[in-house]
Design an enzyme around this catalytic site. Structure first.
Site, PDB file in Angstrom:
ATOM      1  N   HIS A   1       2.626  29.493  16.490  1.00  0.00           N
ATOM      2  CA  HIS A   1       2.776  28.141  15.953  1.00  0.00           C
ATOM      3  C   HIS A   1       3.974  27.440  16.584  1.00  0.00           C
ATOM      4  O   HIS A   1       4.834  28.074  17.218  1.00  0.00           O
ATOM      5  CB  HIS A   1       2.968  28.191  14.424  1.00  0.00           C
ATOM      6  CG  HIS A   1       4.262  28.818  14.002  1.00  0.00           C
ATOM      7  ND1 HIS A   1       4.533  30.168  14.148  1.00  0.00           N
ATOM      8  CD2 HIS A   1       5.373  28.282  13.419  1.00  0.00           C
ATOM      9  CE1 HIS A   1       5.736  30.433  13.689  1.00  0.00           C
ATOM     10  NE2 HIS A   1       6.273  29.308  13.244  1.00  0.00           N
TER      11      HIS A   1
ATOM     12  N   ASP B   1       6.930  24.760  14.988  1.00  0.00           N
ATOM     13  CA  ASP B   1       7.380  24.499  13.617  1.00  0.00           C
ATOM     14  C   ASP B   1       7.050  23.090  13.134  1.00  0.00           C
ATOM     15  O   ASP B   1       7.197  22.108  13.877  1.00  0.00           O
ATOM     16  CB  ASP B   1       8.892  24.724  13.516  1.00  0.00           C
ATOM     17  CG  ASP B   1       9.230  26.207  13.520  1.00  0.00           C
ATOM     18  OD1 ASP B   1       8.388  27.005  13.057  1.00  0.00           O
ATOM     19  OD2 ASP B   1      10.316  26.564  14.000  1.00  0.00           O
TER      20      ASP B   1
ATOM     21  N   HIS C   1       5.837  29.911  19.133  1.00  0.00           N
ATOM     22  CA  HIS C   1       6.551  31.177  18.953  1.00  0.00           C
ATOM     23  C   HIS C   1       5.810  32.038  17.940  1.00  0.00           C
ATOM     24  O   HIS C   1       4.933  31.549  17.195  1.00  0.00           O
ATOM     25  CB  HIS C   1       8.011  30.958  18.552  1.00  0.00           C
ATOM     26  CG  HIS C   1       8.195  30.217  17.269  1.00  0.00           C
ATOM     27  ND1 HIS C   1       8.016  28.854  17.150  1.00  0.00           N
ATOM     28  CD2 HIS C   1       8.536  30.652  16.021  1.00  0.00           C
ATOM     29  CE1 HIS C   1       8.242  28.477  15.910  1.00  0.00           C
ATOM     30  NE2 HIS C   1       8.550  29.548  15.190  1.00  0.00           N
TER      31      HIS C   1
ATOM     32  N   ARG D   1      18.682  30.821  10.326  1.00  0.00           N
ATOM     33  CA  ARG D   1      17.812  29.890  11.054  1.00  0.00           C
ATOM     34  C   ARG D   1      18.218  28.450  10.771  1.00  0.00           C
ATOM     35  O   ARG D   1      18.465  28.090   9.608  1.00  0.00           O
ATOM     36  CB  ARG D   1      16.383  30.129  10.561  1.00  0.00           C
ATOM     37  CG  ARG D   1      15.270  29.375  11.209  1.00  0.00           C
ATOM     38  CD  ARG D   1      13.989  29.954  10.619  1.00  0.00           C
ATOM     39  NE  ARG D   1      12.777  29.404  11.167  1.00  0.00           N
ATOM     40  CZ  ARG D   1      12.161  28.325  10.702  1.00  0.00           C
ATOM     41  NH1 ARG D   1      12.676  27.662   9.688  1.00  0.00           N
ATOM     42  NH2 ARG D   1      11.037  27.917  11.240  1.00  0.00           N
TER      43      ARG D   1
HETATM   44  C1  SIN Z   1      10.209  31.814  12.881  1.00  0.00           C
HETATM   45  O1  SIN Z   1       9.005  31.621  13.027  1.00  0.00           O
HETATM   46  O2  SIN Z   1      11.001  30.879  12.805  1.00  0.00           O
HETATM   47  C2  SIN Z   1      10.743  33.235  12.780  1.00  0.00           C
HETATM   48  C3  SIN Z   1      10.768  33.942  14.103  1.00  0.00           C
HETATM   49  C4  SIN Z   1      11.309  35.339  13.986  1.00  0.00           C
HETATM   50  O3  SIN Z   1      11.785  35.738  12.920  1.00  0.00           O
HETATM   51  O4  SIN Z   1      11.252  36.073  14.980  1.00  0.00           O
END
Ligand code: SIN
Length: 272
Positions: free
Chosen positions: A107, A109, A253, A268
């Site tokens: 996806h 974000d 990602h 994050r």
């Molecule tokens: C995310 O999708 O923001 C998390 C990615 C991760 O934890 O590797």
């Protein structure tokens, strides 16, 4: 795609693969950054789609200050936050086997929002010695490698993006009242580089606008499968103190769920 290995403004920028990602070194992100360094980091992100830093040691305040150079910080409300720091999401993956993890689907974000934030930053505070990598795909390369005929067809299409995952903290009534659906062009143009990208993903895009799901699924599935060519991707092996910063307008990602037996703690930031 042209990739430079030349140092930019004192930073060393080393590509991770031939098509995606670069590791930046020679900068301590806990220190105040000058404008030339901030511009060089922005340039590297625009050029490489996802950039990585190693061996950083930041307080939450320093992390927020670093992230703030690239846009307004806006926390994801669907995820827990760090105590005392409501703008930093905390992703904790416990050692027990996890049936699902945050980001465990390809996806970009927030595409289910009309105005998705562009940047995501992830800082590894506690990471396993191996496993729990994050994988990325270059959606500009995925677009470039389509035929001219399909590119022309896609130019006229819009994708319907629905936030149907990670909704465990919302009741069905809340989801129905605020379903979080957005419509975006299937081909987008990057505002800084002018490069075109495919802007659909398995995580959120359910159909083309004006098409049924049955009509949309074969073409969407082709695009999803095409984008997953290994040449378009890279995979980041985390160490404590690593930071990844990616541009959701350019990349997908995927959080790899293979770290049973290990604790993983990430901070994050959602930016822009
Ligand atoms: C995310 O999708 O923001 C998390 C990615 C991760 O934890 O590797």
């Amino acid at each position: 795609m042209t990739i430079t290995t030349q140092p930019i403004q004192g930073l060393s920028v080393v590509p991770v693969t031939g098509m995606l990602g670069a590791e930046l070194s020679g900068v301590d992100l806990s220190q105040p950054l000058d404008q030339a360094t901030i511009k060089a980091i922005k340039d590297a992100l625009n050029q490489h789609g996802v950039i990585f830093f190693r061996d950083q040691d930041l307080t939450p305040e320093q992390y927020l200050e670093f992230g703030g150079h690239f846009g307004e910080i806006s926390v994801s409300k669907a995820l827990p936050t760090v105590a005392g720091h409501p703008l930093i999401n905390e992703l904790i993956r416990r050692p027990e086997a996890q049936p699902d993890v945050v980001g465990g689907v390809w996806h970009a974000d927030q595409t289910y929002r009309d105005e998705p934030t562009y940047g995501t930053m992830l800082y590894g505070l506690q990471v396993p010695e191996y496993g729990a990598d994050t994988a990325y795909i270059n959606m500009q390369a995925a677009y470039e490698y389509l035929s001219e005929g399909l590119k022309q067809t896609l130019e006229n299409l819009k994708g319907v993006h629905v936030h149907a995952r990670n909704q465990k903290n919302r009741t069905p009534e809340e989801i129905a009242a605020r379903p979080e659906v957005a419509v975006h062009p299937v081909v987008t143009t990057h505002p800084k580089t002018g490069r075109k990208a495919l802007y659909v993903s398995p995580g959120y895009t359910v159909r083309f606008d004006g098409w049924t799901e049955e009509e949309s699924t074969p073409l969407l599935n082709f695009l999803f499968q095409h984008a997953l060519r290994p040449e378009f991707g890279c995979r980041f092996r985390w160490r404590k103190g690593s930071i990844a910063f990616w541009d959701n307008r350019q990349v997908w990602h995927y959080a790899i769920n293979d770290s049973t037996g290990h604790l993983r703690v990430m901070h994050r930031l959602v930016i822009g």
